[in-house]
Design a protein around this motif. Structure first.
Motif, PDB file in Angstrom:
ATOM      1  N   GLU A  99       0.818  -1.219   0.000  1.00 53.38           N
ATOM      2  CA  GLU A  99       0.000   0.000   0.000  1.00 53.38           C
ATOM      3  C   GLU A  99       0.846   1.262   0.000  1.00 53.38           C
ATOM      4  O   GLU A  99       0.342   2.367  -0.250  1.00 53.38           O
ATOM      5  N   ASN A 100       2.142   1.130   0.276  1.00 55.78           N
ATOM      6  CA  ASN A 100       3.023   2.307   0.352  1.00 55.78           C
ATOM      7  C   ASN A 100       3.685   2.651  -0.978  1.00 55.78           C
ATOM      8  O   ASN A 100       4.468   3.606  -1.036  1.00 55.78           O
ATOM      9  N   TYR A 101       3.382   1.901  -2.033  1.00 56.51           N
ATOM     10  CA  TYR A 101       4.099   2.100  -3.290  1.00 56.51           C
ATOM     11  C   TYR A 101       3.154   2.221  -4.487  1.00 56.51           C
ATOM     12  O   TYR A 101       2.047   1.667  -4.498  1.00 56.51           O
ATOM     13  N   LYS A 136       9.820  -0.505 -19.023  1.00 57.78           N
ATOM     14  CA  LYS A 136      10.644  -0.213 -17.847  1.00 57.78           C
ATOM     15  C   LYS A 136       9.832   0.621 -16.859  1.00 57.78           C
ATOM     16  O   LYS A 136       9.381   1.710 -17.178  1.00 57.78           O
ATOM     17  N   LEU A 137       9.692   0.060 -15.656  1.00 56.81           N
ATOM     18  CA  LEU A 137       8.914   0.728 -14.618  1.00 56.81           C
ATOM     19  C   LEU A 137       9.764   0.888 -13.365  1.00 56.81           C
ATOM     20  O   LEU A 137      10.800   0.228 -13.206  1.00 56.81           O
ATOM     21  N   LYS A 138       9.298   1.742 -12.484  1.00 55.80           N
ATOM     22  CA  LYS A 138       9.963   1.939 -11.200  1.00 55.80           C
ATOM     23  C   LYS A 138       8.921   1.971 -10.090  1.00 55.80           C
ATOM     24  O   LYS A 138       7.766   2.329 -10.313  1.00 55.80           O
ATOM     25  N   PHE A 139       9.360   1.567  -8.896  1.00 53.94           N
ATOM     26  CA  PHE A 139       8.523   1.753  -7.725  1.00 53.94           C
ATOM     27  C   PHE A 139       8.740   3.159  -7.187  1.00 53.94           C
ATOM     28  O   PHE A 139       9.873   3.636  -7.091  1.00 53.94           O
ATOM     29  N   GLN A 140       7.655   3.800  -6.846  1.00 54.06           N
ATOM     30  CA  GLN A 140       7.732   5.115  -6.222  1.00 54.06           C
ATOM     31  C   GLN A 140       6.992   5.054  -4.895  1.00 54.06           C
ATOM     32  O   GLN A 140       5.816   4.694  -4.843  1.00 54.06           O
ATOM     33  N   GLU A 141       7.706   5.386  -3.836  1.00 50.81           N
ATOM     34  CA  GLU A 141       7.075   5.329  -2.522  1.00 50.81           C
ATOM     35  C   GLU A 141       6.094   6.480  -2.358  1.00 50.81           C
ATOM     36  O   GLU A 141       6.392   7.633  -2.679  1.00 50.81           O
ATOM     37  N   ARG A 142       4.909   6.137  -1.846  1.00 48.58           N
ATOM     38  CA  ARG A 142       3.895   7.154  -1.596  1.00 48.58           C
ATOM     39  C   ARG A 142       4.224   7.939  -0.335  1.00 48.58           C
ATOM     40  O   ARG A 142       4.719   7.382   0.639  1.00 48.58           O
ATOM     41  N   ASN A 143       3.923   9.237  -0.340  1.00 49.47           N
ATOM     42  CA  ASN A 143       3.996  10.021   0.892  1.00 49.47           C
ATOM     43  C   ASN A 143       2.713   9.841   1.680  1.00 49.47           C
ATOM     44  O   ASN A 143       1.642   9.630   1.109  1.00 49.47           O
TER      45      ASN A 143
END
Length: 284
Positions: free
Chosen positions: A174-176, A201-208
Motif C-alpha cells: 500500500e506504500n508504493y 521499464k517501470l519503477k517503484f515510487q514510494e507514496r507520501n
C-alpha cells in the motif's frame, strides 16, 4: 465437518500425542492447517493439552474446516466478497462463483499476487488469507516481461497493477505506486489496459503519507513523508521547521513514545494520523 464416532474414547486410549495440534496433524497430515478441532461446536485451542480435555463419551467431536474471507475482483472491476473453506479447490471456487454469484467463469483464469492459480490447487496452498484479493480475468493472456527497478519479471498481461506491486512488495504494497515515464500507473488497471508491454521499464515510487504533528502549545504542523522514514527523520524535519532540537524531542502516537529507529510504517502512522511532539522527560 468430519465427525468421528467414539472419538473421545479413541483419544483416551490410543493417542499418544500431547496437544490438540498433534491430534489434528495425525488425522489431517499436510492439510492440518486447514482444520480446527471442535467439541460440542466449540473450537478447542490447538495448544491445549489432550489430558486437560474431559473424556466424555457423549461429546460431539469433529474436525471443522477453517474458512477465509477474501475478495474476488473480476475483469470489469467489480468486487465479490467470498467466505470459503481452506481445503476447497480453485475449481470449486469458480463453480461457487458461477452457481451462487452468477459470475461467468468461461475461459477465466484466477491469479493471486501476480501468479496463476491452477484449478486443482486448494486455497491453503495458494496462501490465500483473510482480506486477500484474488483476481479473475480472461484466460490465456499473453505473457510479458517487464523491467521493474532493473529486475525482469514475467507477468500475464491481464494481471492487475496492484497485484504486481503486492508480488514485489508483499509486506507494504500500500506504500508504493508503479511509475512509467514519470507517470503513476492506476492500481486498478491490468497491465494490458495500462499499455505496459514487453520490456517496459517501470519503477517503484514510494507514496507520501500526510499526517499532523501536534505541539505542546496546541498548534499543528502538517507533515508529508514516505512511510519508510524513521522517527529520527521526523525529528530532524521538525527541528528544521520549528527549531526544536532533536535531543529535546519526544514523539508520541496512540499513547506510546516512539523510538528513533522505528519507521512511520512500523508505528502504524498513516494519512490523517495525529502524532504528538512533547518535551523530553528527564529523571530526577
Amino acid at each position: 465437518m468430519d465427525v468421528i464416532k467414539d472419538f473421545p474414547i479413541y483419544v483416551a486410549k490410543k493417542i499418544k500425542h500431547e496437544t490438540v495440534d498433534d491430534l489434528i496433524r495425525q488425522f489431517k497430515g499436510l492439510q492440518a492447517n486447514c482444520y480446527d478441532l471442535m467439541i460440542n461446536r466449540v473450537v478447542i485451542p490447538r495448544d491445549k493439552k489432550l489430558k486437560e480435555i474431559e473424556k466424555d463419551g457423549n461429546a460431539d467431536w469433529r474436525f471443522h474446516e477453517r474458512e477465509v474471507k477474501f475478495i474476488v475482483r473480476t475483469e470489469n472491476g467489480s468486487s465479490i466478497s467470498v467466505e470459503f473453506g481452506l481445503c476447497k479447490t480453485i475449481k470449486s471456487l469458480k463453480d461457487y462463483l458461477y452457481d451462487v454469484k452468477k459470475v461467468s467463469i468461461d475461459q477465466r483464469q484466477m491469479t493471486f499476487n501476480g501468479q496463476e492459480l491452477n484449478d486443482e490447487m486448494i486455497l491453503n496452498d495458494c496462501e490465500i488469507i483473510n482480506d486477500s484479493v484474488v483476481c479473475m480475468n480472461k484466460k490465456n493472456g499473453m505473457s510479458i516481461d517487464i523491467d521493474i527497478n532493473n529486475v525482469i519479471e514475467k507477468f500475464d498481461e491481464n494481471t492487475i497493477v496492484s497485484d504486481v506491486i503486492k508480488f514485489r512488495k508483499p509486506s507494504n504494497a500500500e506504500n508504493y505506486d508503479l511509475v512509467i515515464d514519470g507517470k503513476i500507473v492506476p492500481r486498478n488497471m491490468t497491465l494490458q489496459e495500462a499499455n505496459i508491454s514487453q520490456q517496459s521499464k517501470l519503477k517503484f515510487q514510494e507514496r507520501n503519507i500526510t499526517f499532523r504533528v501536534r505541539l505542546c502549545n496546541g498548534s499543528r504542523i502538517r507533515v508529508d513523508m514516505p512511510p519508510s522514514k524513521s522517527i529520527l527523520n521526523l525529528k530532524e524535519h521538525l527541528n528544521t521547521v520549528e527549531k526544536f532540537p532533536v535531543c529535546q524531542q519526544r514523539i508520541s502516537f496512540n499513547g506510546k513514545d516512539l523510538t528513533d529507529d522505528l519507521t512511520l510504517h512500523d508505528c502504524g502512522i498513516k494519512d490523517d494520523s495525529d502524532v504528538y511532539l512533547l518535551g523530553r522527560l528527564y529523571g530526577g
